[in-house]
Design a protein around this motif. Structure first.
Motif, short mmCIF file in Angstrom:
data_model
loop_
_atom_site.label_atom_id
_atom_site.label_comp_id
_atom_site.label_asym_id
_atom_site.label_seq_id
_atom_site.Cartn_x
_atom_site.Cartn_y
_atom_site.Cartn_z
N THR A 39 0.78 -1.23 0.00
CA THR A 39 0.00 0.00 0.00
C THR A 39 0.82 1.30 0.00
OG1 THR A 39 -1.50 -1.30 1.33
CG2 THR A 39 -2.03 1.02 1.08
N LEU A 40 1.86 1.38 0.82
CA LEU A 40 2.60 2.65 0.92
C LEU A 40 3.95 2.57 0.23
CD1 LEU A 40 1.83 3.84 4.59
CD2 LEU A 40 0.64 4.38 2.46
N ARG A 43 6.53 5.56 -0.36
CA ARG A 43 6.35 6.63 0.62
C ARG A 43 7.44 6.52 1.68
NH1 ARG A 43 1.20 9.69 0.57
NH2 ARG A 43 0.34 9.09 -1.43
N TYR A 303 -2.06 4.26 7.18
CA TYR A 303 -2.88 4.09 5.98
C TYR A 303 -3.88 5.25 5.84
CZ TYR A 303 -6.51 2.56 2.82
OH TYR A 303 -7.42 2.52 1.80
N LEU A 304 -4.54 5.59 6.94
CA LEU A 304 -5.57 6.63 6.85
C LEU A 304 -4.97 8.00 6.54
CD1 LEU A 304 -7.84 5.43 9.78
CD2 LEU A 304 -8.41 5.41 7.35
N GLY A 307 -2.62 6.86 2.80
CA GLY A 307 -3.04 5.88 1.79
C GLY A 307 -3.69 6.48 0.56
N GLY A 308 -4.48 7.53 0.74
CA GLY A 308 -5.20 8.10 -0.40
C GLY A 308 -4.54 9.38 -0.89
N SER A 309 -5.25 10.08 -1.76
CA SER A 309 -4.70 11.35 -2.25
C SER A 309 -4.75 12.40 -1.15
CB SER A 309 -5.47 11.82 -3.48
OG SER A 309 -6.82 11.99 -3.17
N GLU A 310 -5.67 12.23 -0.20
CA GLU A 310 -5.69 13.09 0.98
C GLU A 310 -6.09 12.25 2.18
OE1 GLU A 310 -9.77 15.25 -0.47
OE2 GLU A 310 -7.88 16.30 -0.82
N GLY A 312 -7.74 10.41 5.30
CA GLY A 312 -9.07 9.86 5.47
C GLY A 312 -9.68 10.23 6.81
N ASP A 315 -12.87 13.28 7.26
CA ASP A 315 -13.81 13.34 6.14
C ASP A 315 -13.56 12.18 5.19
OD1 ASP A 315 -15.58 14.13 4.15
OD2 ASP A 315 -14.07 15.39 3.18
N LEU A 316 -14.14 11.04 5.51
CA LEU A 316 -13.93 9.89 4.64
C LEU A 316 -15.08 9.77 3.66
CD1 LEU A 316 -12.19 7.18 4.21
CD2 LEU A 316 -14.16 6.12 5.25
N VAL A 317 -14.73 9.69 2.41
CA VAL A 317 -15.75 9.41 1.41
C VAL A 317 -15.51 8.00 0.90
CG1 VAL A 317 -16.72 10.04 -0.81
CG2 VAL A 317 -15.96 11.81 0.75
N ASP A 318 -16.47 7.15 1.17
CA ASP A 318 -16.32 5.77 0.76
C ASP A 318 -16.92 5.62 -0.63
OD1 ASP A 318 -17.35 2.57 2.12
OD2 ASP A 318 -15.85 3.13 0.67
N GLU A 319 -16.07 5.60 -1.61
CA GLU A 319 -16.55 5.55 -2.98
C GLU A 319 -17.14 4.18 -3.30
OE1 GLU A 319 -13.87 8.09 -5.91
OE2 GLU A 319 -12.75 6.77 -4.62
#
Lengths: 323, 181
Positions: A39-40, A43, A303-304, A307-310, A312, A315-319
């Motif tokens: 995952t990372l 980084r 991870y939080l 892990g993403g582009s910003e 988590g 404000d988590l948006v679960d796509e």
């Protein structure tokens, strides 16, 4: 959106539960012959330790490595810091090396906050213990362990009765735990001699008691804090033996706790001081589990935040998963 | 005003027939499903996996191991989007070593989820073989991946969206094509 993890006060119940749930999922992925999760990859996580703490450092190191991040360990001892480098210059050096996250342990309360907010670095800052202020990942792994044993591993800790016993005055672990556990709905009681309670403790969202024996039958989770050797001769209590007699967890004291109750300790333990050897080795002591849970909890935080582009957190948006 | 056009492409009985056919095909392909382990990819793939597993159990009269495999940590597009929350992973007690693993997902599109799933499987062992079952194959593959068992091939345009609704989570069984113009 919170890019950093500085103290448990910054976490909403939602954030905290998200971290615990994420840790649980990571635990499920780590059952077999554990290999690295990719995952990372690419980084960089810097462990910036101005205070010795082998346990916390190797826990963060294991967490980052299991997520395939590159890890740089920066210990203040024998480094440029001993030559007089300021936190600012250290930070800017790490920034130039491309640190995506800095895990900081510092003897001064507030150092992580300064590092996060002074504009010196662009990455995430994770507090791994600052002075007597906060140690949020320790509180998170404690909450994880309690939830796992006493709440079936899901949801919050509503109504859970937790006693924290020992040197509350100097303990960032106690401060972070009071904050996080009450956010999650637990009822926290602090048990200590009056000399080891901080000024203003009555303002904390916790009950105060001077007697351990009064609370044993009504405790679901008992957290024993380490009596730090350097405090033993500082007149906080008459003698180590007296402290141990009144506040140490013996087998007979443990037998007065409910069947389901568990005993936690942030480690390292002083056998025979705050916790008897037979208690530390009993199945109700979850001290070794706390160590294991520490790694997955720190993986979850990394991870939080990374892990993403910003981040988590906040404000988590679960796509909807797109196949 | 330009409302998106919705079209139900599979209704409840279509889905039921597709799932039943896939269950039969898995049984046939594996010559009795003796060493089959069915793993659904969250979220909806898990429900489909349980339906398929349940049907094979009814046909064969014995238990079929069914579980779930979250592939999020293995995706190669994590950093491109908002953070994804993790879903449960539950590998049946028998494990996957030398088993015939059937991965189940609702929609096959770019193939990136399946690639991530193949990597994730490596965490738990080395299956004898891996098969892929999907309810809908909508095309537009970005990787050399194909499904072994397909409920329905549905040629789509990239501007369209496929929504799979299952009664376990959505109170209804249907596949809807939404053309967002």
């Amino acid at each position: 959106m919170t890019r950093h993890l500085l103290s448990c006060e910054d976490l909403t119940a939602e954030d905290a539960i998200l971290i615990l749930d994420t840790a649980k999922r990571l635990g499920e992925l780590s059952t077999g012959p554990m290999r690295k999760l990719p995952t990372l990859r690419g980084r960089t996580v810097v462990n910036l330790f101005f205070e010795d703490s082998t346990r916390t450092r190797i826990s963060f190191e294991a967490a980052a490595k299991r997520l395939s991040a590159d890890v740089i360990n920066f210990a203040a001892k024998g480094s440029s810091v001993e030559k007089g480098e300021s936190l600012k210059d250290t930070a800017m050096t790490l920034e130039a090396m491309g640190a995506d996250a800095v895990v900081i342990r510092h003897p001064a309360s507030g150092a992580p906050y300064r590092l996060a907010n002074a504009g010196w670095i662009g990455g995430s800052v994770i507090n791994a213990g600052d002075g007597t202020h906060a140690h949020p990942t320790q509180a998170l792994l404690d909450a994880y362990t309690m939830r796992d044993h006493l709440r079936g591993g899901t949801g919050d800790l509503q109504g859970l009765r937790v006693c924290i016993v020992g040197d509350i005055l100097h303990s960032r672990v106690a401060r972070s735990n009071v904050s996080l556990l009450t956010t999650l709905g637990a009822d926290v009681t602090l048990v200590a001699p009056p000399t080891l309670l901080p000024i203003g403790v009555e303002e904390w969202p916790a009950k105060i008691s001077y007697s351990l024996d009064d609370h044993l039958p009504e405790t679901d989770a008992l957290m024993m804090l380490r009596v730090q050797n350097e405090r033993m001769n500082s007149a906080y209590f008459p003698s180590a033996r007296e402290y141990s007699r009144r506040y140490g967890l013996t087998a007979s004291r443990m037998s007065r706790m409910p069947e389901h109750s568990i005993v936690l300790h942030p480690g390292p333990i002083n056998r025979g001081m705050e916790i008897a050897s037979e208690v530390a080795d009993s199945p109700r002591a979850v001290i070794i589990e706390q160590v294991r849970n520490g790694v997955i909890t720190r993986m979850a935080v990394l991870y939080l935040l990374l892990g993403g582009s910003e981040s988590g957190l906040g404000d988590l948006v679960d796509e909807e998963a797109t196949a | 005003m330009n409302l998106p056009a919705h079209r139900v492409v599979l209704d409840a009985s279509d889905i039921s027939r597709s799932v039943t056919r896939i269950a039969h095909e898995i049984l046939e392909d594996s010559k009795g499903a003796n060493d089959v382990v069915i793993l659904g990819i969250p979220n909806r793939g898990v429900h489909l996996a349980h339906r398929i597993g349940g049907l094979i159990e009814t046909f064969e009269g014995r238990e079929i191991p069914v579980g779930s495999l979250d592939v999020t940590m293995f995706r190669d597009d994590l950093r491109r989007g908002k953070l994804r929350s993790l879903e449960p992973t539950n590998i049946p007690a028998c494990g996957i070593e030398d088993r015939l693993v059937v991965l189940v997902d609702d929609v096959l599109y770019s193939g990136r989820t399946v690639r991530a799933a193949l990597d994730a499987l490596g965490e738990f062992g080395r299956p004898r073989a891996v098969r892929l079952a999907v309810l809908v194959d909508r095309g537009h593959r970005e990787l050399p991946i194909r499904a072994d068992f397909v409920g329905k091939n549905l040629p789509t345009s990239r501007s369209e969206t496929i929504r799979v609704r299952l009664r376990e989570v959505d109170d209804t069984d249907e596949v809807v094509l939404e053309a967002t113009s």
